[in-house]
Write a protein that holds these residues in place. Structure first.
Motif, PDB file in Angstrom:
ATOM      1  N   ILE A  75      45.222  88.469  93.067  1.00  0.00           N
ATOM      2  CA  ILE A  75      45.276  89.294  94.278  1.00  0.00           C
ATOM      3  C   ILE A  75      46.283  88.635  95.213  1.00  0.00           C
ATOM      4  O   ILE A  75      46.089  87.495  95.640  1.00  0.00           O
ATOM      5  CB  ILE A  75      43.899  89.402  94.954  1.00  0.00           C
ATOM      6  N   VAL A  76      47.364  89.358  95.527  1.00  0.00           N
ATOM      7  CA  VAL A  76      48.487  88.756  96.259  1.00  0.00           C
ATOM      8  C   VAL A  76      48.954  89.698  97.360  1.00  0.00           C
ATOM      9  O   VAL A  76      49.115  90.903  97.145  1.00  0.00           O
ATOM     10  CB  VAL A  76      49.657  88.452  95.299  1.00  0.00           C
ATOM     11  N   PRO A 102      50.432  77.728  94.328  1.00  0.00           N
ATOM     12  CA  PRO A 102      49.883  76.646  95.153  1.00  0.00           C
ATOM     13  C   PRO A 102      48.645  76.008  94.521  1.00  0.00           C
ATOM     14  O   PRO A 102      48.208  74.948  94.967  1.00  0.00           O
ATOM     15  CB  PRO A 102      49.511  77.358  96.464  1.00  0.00           C
ATOM     16  N   GLY A 103      48.051  76.647  93.517  1.00  0.00           N
ATOM     17  CA  GLY A 103      46.855  76.104  92.874  1.00  0.00           C
ATOM     18  C   GLY A 103      45.691  77.074  92.977  1.00  0.00           C
ATOM     19  O   GLY A 103      45.778  78.136  93.599  1.00  0.00           O
ATOM     20  N   PHE A 104      44.582  76.716  92.362  1.00  0.00           N
ATOM     21  CA  PHE A 104      43.441  77.620  92.261  1.00  0.00           C
ATOM     22  C   PHE A 104      42.878  78.008  93.630  1.00  0.00           C
ATOM     23  O   PHE A 104      42.329  79.089  93.811  1.00  0.00           O
ATOM     24  CB  PHE A 104      42.329  76.987  91.413  1.00  0.00           C
ATOM     25  N   GLY A 105      43.040  77.131  94.625  1.00  0.00           N
ATOM     26  CA  GLY A 105      42.548  77.447  95.962  1.00  0.00           C
ATOM     27  C   GLY A 105      43.429  78.435  96.707  1.00  0.00           C
ATOM     28  O   GLY A 105      43.076  78.886  97.799  1.00  0.00           O
ATOM     29  N   GLY A 106      44.559  78.785  96.135  1.00  0.00           N
ATOM     30  CA  GLY A 106      45.466  79.740  96.754  1.00  0.00           C
ATOM     31  C   GLY A 106      46.367  79.111  97.783  1.00  0.00           C
ATOM     32  O   GLY A 106      46.404  77.889  97.954  1.00  0.00           O
ATOM     33  N   GLY A 107      47.105  79.950  98.465  1.00  0.00           N
ATOM     34  CA  GLY A 107      48.027  79.462  99.477  1.00  0.00           C
ATOM     35  C   GLY A 107      49.161  80.433  99.695  1.00  0.00           C
ATOM     36  O   GLY A 107      49.043  81.630  99.416  1.00  0.00           O
ATOM     37  N   SER A 163      43.333  82.996  99.639  1.00  0.00           N
ATOM     38  CA  SER A 163      42.999  83.452  98.288  1.00  0.00           C
ATOM     39  C   SER A 163      43.357  84.905  98.007  1.00  0.00           C
ATOM     40  O   SER A 163      43.500  85.295  96.851  1.00  0.00           O
ATOM     41  CB  SER A 163      41.504  83.255  98.009  1.00  0.00           C
ATOM     42  N   CYS A 164      43.502  85.732  99.061  1.00  0.00           N
ATOM     43  CA  CYS A 164      43.777  87.162  98.841  1.00  0.00           C
ATOM     44  C   CYS A 164      44.975  87.692  99.618  1.00  0.00           C
ATOM     45  O   CYS A 164      45.321  88.865  99.475  1.00  0.00           O
ATOM     46  CB  CYS A 164      42.545  87.997  99.198  1.00  0.00           C
ATOM     47  N   GLY A 165      45.578  86.865 100.452  1.00  0.00           N
ATOM     48  CA  GLY A 165      46.775  87.306 101.155  1.00  0.00           C
ATOM     49  C   GLY A 165      46.543  87.709 102.590  1.00  0.00           C
ATOM     50  O   GLY A 165      45.418  87.967 103.012  1.00  0.00           O
ATOM     51  N   TYR A 166      47.662  87.814 103.348  1.00  0.00           N
ATOM     52  CA  TYR A 166      47.581  88.129 104.773  1.00  0.00           C
ATOM     53  C   TYR A 166      48.925  88.624 105.283  1.00  0.00           C
ATOM     54  O   TYR A 166      49.957  88.494 104.609  1.00  0.00           O
ATOM     55  CB  TYR A 166      47.126  86.902 105.570  1.00  0.00           C
ATOM     56  N   ASN A 167      48.922  89.203 106.478  1.00  0.00           N
ATOM     57  CA  ASN A 167      50.138  89.633 107.156  1.00  0.00           C
ATOM     58  C   ASN A 167      50.935  88.409 107.614  1.00  0.00           C
ATOM     59  O   ASN A 167      50.365  87.448 108.128  1.00  0.00           O
ATOM     60  CB  ASN A 167      49.764  90.488 108.376  1.00  0.00           C
ATOM     61  N   THR A 221      51.450  85.736  99.520  1.00  0.00           N
ATOM     62  CA  THR A 221      50.296  85.002 100.017  1.00  0.00           C
ATOM     63  C   THR A 221      49.063  85.289  99.168  1.00  0.00           C
ATOM     64  O   THR A 221      48.930  86.357  98.578  1.00  0.00           O
ATOM     65  CB  THR A 221      50.029  85.382 101.490  1.00  0.00           C
ATOM     66  N   GLY A 222      48.166  84.295  99.107  1.00  0.00           N
ATOM     67  CA  GLY A 222      46.996  84.433  98.246  1.00  0.00           C
ATOM     68  C   GLY A 222      47.288  84.117  96.793  1.00  0.00           C
ATOM     69  O   GLY A 222      46.465  84.382  95.917  1.00  0.00           O
ATOM     70  N   VAL A 223      48.463  83.542  96.528  1.00  0.00           N
ATOM     71  CA  VAL A 223      48.839  83.226  95.139  1.00  0.00           C
ATOM     72  C   VAL A 223      47.933  82.120  94.597  1.00  0.00           C
ATOM     73  O   VAL A 223      47.787  81.066  95.214  1.00  0.00           O
ATOM     74  CB  VAL A 223      50.312  82.783  95.066  1.00  0.00           C
TER      75      VAL A 223
END
Length: 251
Positions: A208-209, A179-184, A119-123, A155-157
């Motif tokens: 938040i991406v 990817p949708g409301f759940g993020g991805g 939901s918020c992104g990652y490395n 990520t977190g899109v």
């Protein structure tokens, strides 16, 4: 003498045509590479995004050497203007009009429900930790020598309507798949062979991406242009030699 003038005129005409072709080479159409994985909080669970990145890398290899910007050497915290690697400048503002950030975690973001990778992104860099965090708003990558290929993991899109925009002589916009409301996780890349794109802007609206492993190709002269340029120089040299020879004969 008349024949020599005609020959020189033909040669100089060929030089003019060659140089014109160098300054206006043929360009391929814009090609995009996208993949998305709903709910993915790591590349291990994002096969579509990884496949798109692989296809992008294979296509770019035909043009030159792909450069990858990982942010691992960038200082953590906010920035107004950052040079993550030589020749690339990063600027941007978040949804509140403040500076964007380089981070190694999103656990400190105060939202409900709490952030997770999807939901918020990652490395996305193997063995790394840092990534660019967009708290809404935009991020602009400017290239000192231009580029004709660009790609990144996003990520977190969660939201739709997010884009990557640039100008290749015409205003262009590439959609970031949601990817949708759940993020991805998503990968978005494009190539526009022969163009020299000065800057590229990622627009994520109120989302938040995380942005990481940014790939780009520094613009270089096309092989055909180099060949034409070499041919033009050869013709110019021959023209000057014939002129010197003619002057010596008439002396």
């Amino acid at each position: 003498m008349t024949e020599m003038r005609a020959t020189r005129g033909t040669i100089l005409g060929a030089v003019t045509v060659s140089l014109a072709l160098i300054t206006a080479p043929a360009h391929a159409a814009l090609i995009t590479f996208t993949g998305t994985d709903a709910g993915a909080g790591s590349l291990a669970t994002a096969p579509n995004s990884v496949a798109a990145a692989g296809s992008f890398a294979a296509a770019v290899a035909a043009l030159g050497t792909e450069n990858t910007l990982t942010f691992e050497s960038s200082p953590l915290g906010t920035f107004s203007s950052l040079i993550p690697v030589s020749g690339v400048t990063l600027t941007g503002t978040n949804v509140n009009g403040n500076n964007q950030s380089i981070v190694n975690t999103t656990a400190n973001i105060n939202i409900t429900p709490p952030c997770n990778n999807a939901s918020c992104g990652y490395n996305t860099t193997p063995g790394g930790s840092n990534f660019l965090l967009l708290f809404g708003g935009t991020a602009t990558f400017s290239f000192s020598t231009g580029t004709d290929a660009f790609g990144a993991y996003l990520t977190g899109v969660q939201n739709g309507g997010e884009t990557i925009s640039f100008s290749d002589g015409t205003s262009e916009s590439v959609a970031i798949p949601s990817p949708g409301f759940g993020g991805g996780t998503a990968f978005v890349g494009f190539m526009d062979a022969g163009k020299s794109i000065a800057s590229i802007t990622i627009n994520v609206n109120n989302d938040i991406v995380g942005v990481d492993d940014v790939r780009y190709l520094a613009s270089v002269p096309e092989p055909a242009s180099l060949a034409l340029f070499g041919g033009a120089l050869t013709i110019l040299a021959l023209t000057r030699r014939r002129k010197r020879n003619a002057s010596a004969t008439n002396a």
